[in-house]
Design an enzyme around this catalytic site. Structure first.
Site, mmCIF file in Angstrom:
data_model
loop_
_atom_site.group_PDB
_atom_site.id
_atom_site.type_symbol
_atom_site.label_atom_id
_atom_site.label_comp_id
_atom_site.label_asym_id
_atom_site.label_seq_id
_atom_site.Cartn_x
_atom_site.Cartn_y
_atom_site.Cartn_z
ATOM 1 N N GLU A 186 0.839 -1.191 0.000
ATOM 2 C CA GLU A 186 0.000 0.000 0.000
ATOM 3 C C GLU A 186 0.880 1.248 0.000
ATOM 4 O O GLU A 186 1.935 1.280 0.634
ATOM 5 C CB GLU A 186 -0.913 -0.008 1.229
ATOM 6 C CG GLU A 186 -1.974 1.055 1.243
ATOM 7 C CD GLU A 186 -3.028 0.798 2.334
ATOM 8 O OE1 GLU A 186 -3.466 -0.370 2.453
ATOM 9 O OE2 GLU A 186 -3.385 1.726 3.056
ATOM 10 N N ASP B 182 0.160 5.359 0.551
ATOM 11 C CA ASP B 182 -0.930 6.208 1.031
ATOM 12 C C ASP B 182 -0.642 7.699 0.997
ATOM 13 O O ASP B 182 0.397 8.150 1.503
ATOM 14 C CB ASP B 182 -1.233 5.901 2.512
ATOM 15 C CG ASP B 182 -1.822 4.536 2.745
ATOM 16 O OD1 ASP B 182 -2.337 3.950 1.790
ATOM 17 O OD2 ASP B 182 -1.760 4.067 3.895
ATOM 18 N N GLU C 277 -3.073 10.470 2.792
ATOM 19 C CA GLU C 277 -4.285 10.693 3.568
ATOM 20 C C GLU C 277 -4.290 12.140 4.052
ATOM 21 O O GLU C 277 -3.282 12.616 4.583
ATOM 22 C CB GLU C 277 -4.384 9.742 4.753
ATOM 23 C CG GLU C 277 -4.590 8.294 4.350
ATOM 24 C CD GLU C 277 -4.790 7.382 5.551
ATOM 25 O OE1 GLU C 277 -5.811 6.682 5.584
ATOM 26 O OE2 GLU C 277 -3.931 7.387 6.448
ATOM 27 N N THR D 218 1.364 10.378 5.126
ATOM 28 C CA THR D 218 1.823 9.408 4.134
ATOM 29 C C THR D 218 2.288 8.140 4.841
ATOM 30 O O THR D 218 2.743 8.164 5.988
ATOM 31 C CB THR D 218 2.984 9.968 3.291
ATOM 32 O OG1 THR D 218 4.135 10.180 4.124
ATOM 33 C CG2 THR D 218 2.588 11.287 2.624
ATOM 34 N N ASN D 219 2.168 7.018 4.130
ATOM 35 C CA ASN D 219 2.590 5.743 4.693
ATOM 36 C C ASN D 219 2.898 4.785 3.550
ATOM 37 O O ASN D 219 2.412 4.959 2.429
ATOM 38 C CB ASN D 219 1.494 5.161 5.592
ATOM 39 C CG ASN D 219 2.023 4.144 6.596
ATOM 40 O OD1 ASN D 219 3.206 3.796 6.589
ATOM 41 N ND2 ASN D 219 1.152 3.660 7.467
ATOM 42 N N GLU E 238 5.154 6.081 8.782
ATOM 43 C CA GLU E 238 4.430 7.332 8.591
ATOM 44 C C GLU E 238 5.346 8.555 8.549
ATOM 45 O O GLU E 238 6.304 8.657 9.304
ATOM 46 C CB GLU E 238 3.415 7.542 9.726
ATOM 47 C CG GLU E 238 2.380 6.449 9.865
ATOM 48 C CD GLU E 238 2.782 5.360 10.838
ATOM 49 O OE1 GLU E 238 3.996 5.292 11.195
ATOM 50 O OE2 GLU E 238 1.906 4.577 11.236
ATOM 51 N N GLY F 149 -5.785 13.733 17.681
ATOM 52 C CA GLY F 149 -5.877 12.433 18.339
ATOM 53 C C GLY F 149 -7.284 12.029 18.701
ATOM 54 O O GLY F 149 -7.476 11.181 19.582
ATOM 55 N N ARG G 18 8.458 6.057 20.335
ATOM 56 C CA ARG G 18 7.759 4.948 19.680
ATOM 57 C C ARG G 18 8.669 3.750 19.483
ATOM 58 O O ARG G 18 8.214 2.598 19.508
ATOM 59 C CB ARG G 18 7.223 5.436 18.337
ATOM 60 C CG ARG G 18 6.443 4.401 17.554
ATOM 61 C CD ARG G 18 5.911 5.032 16.279
ATOM 62 N NE ARG G 18 5.296 4.067 15.400
ATOM 63 C CZ ARG G 18 4.892 4.334 14.176
ATOM 64 N NH1 ARG G 18 5.040 5.554 13.673
ATOM 65 N NH2 ARG G 18 4.343 3.401 13.431
#
Length: 294
Positions: free
Chosen positions: A103, A105, A107, A121-122, A132, A201, A279
């Site tokens: 995929e 992306d 978005e 984007t991803n 991302e 969020g 993360r």
């Protein structure tokens, strides 16, 4: 991950989208796209030159390309939802099917009136995503149409806005990093309710009194694309193809484009997974050590 009308796994999401009633577009879009969701919230205007997707409190809407591609350069002119678009997402992406899907992306995350859109984007390779990057834009994407380009070739995936590269994801498959390289992908676009996460969020919800929320599309171009007919057999490797006309298949960023990419990432990037130490406390994904400009 781009939208489908359920919270199931990625492969199931796409399958559910494709199970919806499909009807052909009119006008210039007739040969290129089908509705795959929310047809009653879609319109063809201006003698078939303009397509709109809308979201209300009953349904969003979406379309899917009739062609599938193994490598492509695809342009679409899009004008995003104006005014208070908080909680909405307009997605524009290439995707294959199945558990180990690929995929690419774009978005667009809506926001309150006066606040900027976030371009998310991803990239997914063989079912592995979480790559991302997010950007603000240097213009109002609701005031006029702008060109959003996905260039997916043997060297890399490039994201362009009005011909300016904003992201490059290099093909590092030889180093064990998954890269879309053989699964045919179709082009999708949709507008949908994502107010559980899209704006601050999920703190800002959709104001349904502002509905319908409408995104507009024109000037689709897939003239530079390898259309897949039988798996990996494409229009670029048939006996009648002319690879001399497919320089985009090996295109990289020249010195000028590298400068434009740096300008965007220095001034408009607001999130990069390759710098998110909270993360990834145990270390960044391996491609980040090769080049963190992804």
């Amino acid at each position: 991950m781009a939208f489908s009308p359920s919270n199931a796994s990625a492969g199931l999401q796409i399958s559910l989208l494709l199970s919806f009633f499909v009807a052909a577009f009119a006008g210039p879009f007739l040969d290129s796209f089908d509705y795959n969701w929310g047809q009653s919230n879609s319109q063809i205007l201006n003698n078939g030159d303009l397509l709109t997707l809308s979201l209300n409190n009953e349904s969003g809407s979406g379309f899917v390309s009739k062609n599938q591609y193994v490598y492509a350069k695809i342009d679409m002119n899009i004008k995003l939802v104006a005014g208070n678009s908080a909680g909405t997402v307009t997605a524009y992406y290439l995707s294959s099917q199945g558990q180990y899907h690929d995929e690419i992306d774009f978005e667009f995350l809506g926001n309150l009136s006066g606040d900027p859109y976030i371009l998310h984007t991803n990239v997914y390779g063989h079912g592995q995503g979480d790559k991302e990057q997010q950007f603000y834009l240097w213009f109002d994407p609701t005031a006029d149409f702008h060109t959003y380009t996905i260039l997916w070739n043997t060297q890399a995936i490039f994201f362009y806005v009005d011909g300016i590269p904003i992201r490059e994801f290099k093909n590092l498959e030889s180093s064990g990093i998954p890269f879309p390289s053989y699964q045919p992908m179709k082009l999708y676009s949709s507008i949908w309710d994502a107010d559980n996460w899209a704006t601050r969020g999920g703190l800002v919800k959709i104001d349904w009194t502002q509905a319908p929320f409408t995104a507009s599309y024109t000037n689709f171009n897939d003239n530079n694309a390898c259309v897949s007919y039988y798996g990996t057999i494409t229009s670029c490797n048939t006996p009648n193809s002319n690879l001399n006309n497919n320089g985009w298949l090996w295109q990289t960023l020249d010195y000028s484009d590298q400068g434009k990419l740096k300008w965007v990432q220095d001034n408009y990037m607001i999130y990069n997974y390759c710098t998110d130490s909270k993360r990834f406390p145990q270390g960044f994904p391996p491609e980040c050590y090769v080049n963190n400009k992804y």
